[in-house]
Design a protein around this motif. Structure first.
Motif, PDB file in Angstrom:
ATOM      1  N   ASP A 137      86.058  22.125  68.126  1.00  0.00           N
ATOM      2  CA  ASP A 137      84.814  21.793  68.834  1.00  0.00           C
ATOM      3  C   ASP A 137      83.834  22.959  68.898  1.00  0.00           C
ATOM      4  O   ASP A 137      82.763  22.862  69.506  1.00  0.00           O
ATOM      5  N   GLY A 138      84.190  24.087  68.261  1.00  0.00           N
ATOM      6  CA  GLY A 138      83.270  25.215  68.183  1.00  0.00           C
ATOM      7  C   GLY A 138      83.294  26.144  69.373  1.00  0.00           C
ATOM      8  O   GLY A 138      82.472  27.064  69.453  1.00  0.00           O
ATOM      9  N   SER A 139      84.231  25.946  70.321  1.00  0.00           N
ATOM     10  CA  SER A 139      84.269  26.797  71.507  1.00  0.00           C
ATOM     11  C   SER A 139      85.283  27.927  71.390  1.00  0.00           C
ATOM     12  O   SER A 139      85.456  28.698  72.339  1.00  0.00           O
ATOM     13  N   GLY A 140      85.957  28.061  70.233  1.00  0.00           N
ATOM     14  CA  GLY A 140      86.959  29.092  70.048  1.00  0.00           C
ATOM     15  C   GLY A 140      86.362  30.471  69.867  1.00  0.00           C
ATOM     16  O   GLY A 140      85.140  30.620  69.698  1.00  0.00           O
ATOM     17  N   PRO A 141      87.198  31.505  69.864  1.00  0.00           N
ATOM     18  CA  PRO A 141      86.711  32.875  69.726  1.00  0.00           C
ATOM     19  C   PRO A 141      86.148  33.177  68.348  1.00  0.00           C
ATOM     20  O   PRO A 141      85.393  34.141  68.180  1.00  0.00           O
ATOM     21  N   VAL A 142      86.537  32.386  67.352  1.00  0.00           N
ATOM     22  CA  VAL A 142      85.947  32.488  66.017  1.00  0.00           C
ATOM     23  C   VAL A 142      85.584  31.072  65.583  1.00  0.00           C
ATOM     24  O   VAL A 142      86.040  30.081  66.161  1.00  0.00           O
ATOM     25  N   THR A 143      84.758  30.982  64.564  1.00  0.00           N
ATOM     26  CA  THR A 143      84.279  29.674  64.098  1.00  0.00           C
ATOM     27  C   THR A 143      85.006  29.287  62.826  1.00  0.00           C
ATOM     28  O   THR A 143      85.007  30.033  61.841  1.00  0.00           O
TER      29      THR A 143
END
Length: 307
Positions: A137-143
């Motif tokens: 969903d794009g909320s992680g520490p990396v994309t």
């Protein structure tokens, strides 16, 4: 439809994965909604060890049917790698990718050691699943790249604690086996998931001569007594066996939904009524590929697939 790339006695393993792709093409023509592949490692009877690779092949050979995993076993993989694989598949086949996630360990201890799997306990699996969802969903520490343009549906292969987790997270749950006879567990899932509840019920379904189910039943009996899940062999109702193997065969046959169209229709109606299934995930395997194709076509007609 779930296809596990079952190997057959006398054939090379490669024939099994080519058969999976061919079956997906037919499933699309017959009007099935989804076609999922499985993950098993170093199992003589199953040739599919890498769902993303096989999903890419199925996606390239088809044009409309949704393609998914049933499932990717998250303890065997780093969450970021799974997210990147799914994102790449979605970029290649936009709007057609499903992600089914499970937590089963390898079939034997040597396989589990070879996989260096971790995070199969409840807390570890939940942490890995949360990490995977954050990358998606794009909320992680990396994309994860390529960046997803559309959300990929995530399904949790679940029994027991996994079913409760699916409910708490509001995820579609894929269930089969004994939990289907546990209405309290199914009701608890729906209560936890609320409006997000979506129950996918898996069933071994084969339309045709009941003897066709013996191939898979004998494989289960062999796995129970020898520890090795073998390739499919032609069905032989007179095969010599121990009492324990015979009992395993009888249980496998009793759990399968097999017979003519009227018999299968009646049992599927009962299954849906008992479980409140929102969707059916059907799987079956028999040694005779033509009989398997005939069953898939008959089941599509029976269910009105594509209407």
């Amino acid at each position: 439809m779930l296809d596990r790339s079952r190997t057959r006695a006398g054939e090379p393993d490669a024939a099994a994965v080519r058969g999976t792709v061919a079956r997906a093409v037919r499933a699309e023509q017959l009007g099935y909604h989804r076609f999922w592949v499985a993950e098993h490692h170093a199992v003589p009877g199953i040739a599919s060890g890498s769902p993303p690779v096989l999903m890419a092949a199925v996606g390239a050979a088809t044009s409309r049917i949704r393609v998914g995993s049933g499932g990717i076993m998250l303890p065997n993989h780093q969450p970021l790698v799974v997210a990147e694989q799914v994102a790449l598949l979605e970029a290649l086949h936009p709007g057609r990718i499903d992600l089914g996630i499970g937590r089963s360990p390898g079939f034997t201890e040597p396989v589990r050691r070879a996989l260096r799997a971790g995070g199969a306990d409840d807390a570890g699996f939940r942490a890995a699943l949360d990490e995977l969802r954050a990358y998606l969903d794009g909320s992680g520490p990396v994309t994860a790249r390529p960046r997803l343009e559309h959300a990929v549906p995530l399904f949790l292969l679940a029994t027991g604690a996994g079913l409760r987790l699916a409910g708490d997270l509001g995820l579609p749950a894929v269930v089969g086996g004994p939990v289907l006879d546990d209405p309290a567990a199914l009701a608890d899932y729906r209560g936890r998931a609320g409006d997000a509840a979506h129950l996918v019920v898996s069933a071994d379904v084969l339309v045709g001569d009941p003897r066709l189910a013996l191939s898979e039943a004998w494989a289960h009996a062999s796995a129970r007594t020898t520890g090795e899940f073998p390739p499919l062999e032609p069905p032989d109702p007179h095969r010599a066996t121990t009492r324990r193997q015979r009992e395993t065969v009888d249980r496998a046959l009793a759990n399968a939904i097999v017979g003519d169209e009227d018999t299968v229709a009646e049992r599927l109606d009962d299954l849906v009524a008992r479980t409140g299934a929102d969707e059916l995930l059907v799987f079956s395997s028999t040694h005779d590929r033509d009989a398997q194709a005939d069953s898939d076509a008959a089941l599509a007609r029976l269910l009105g697939a594509g209407r």
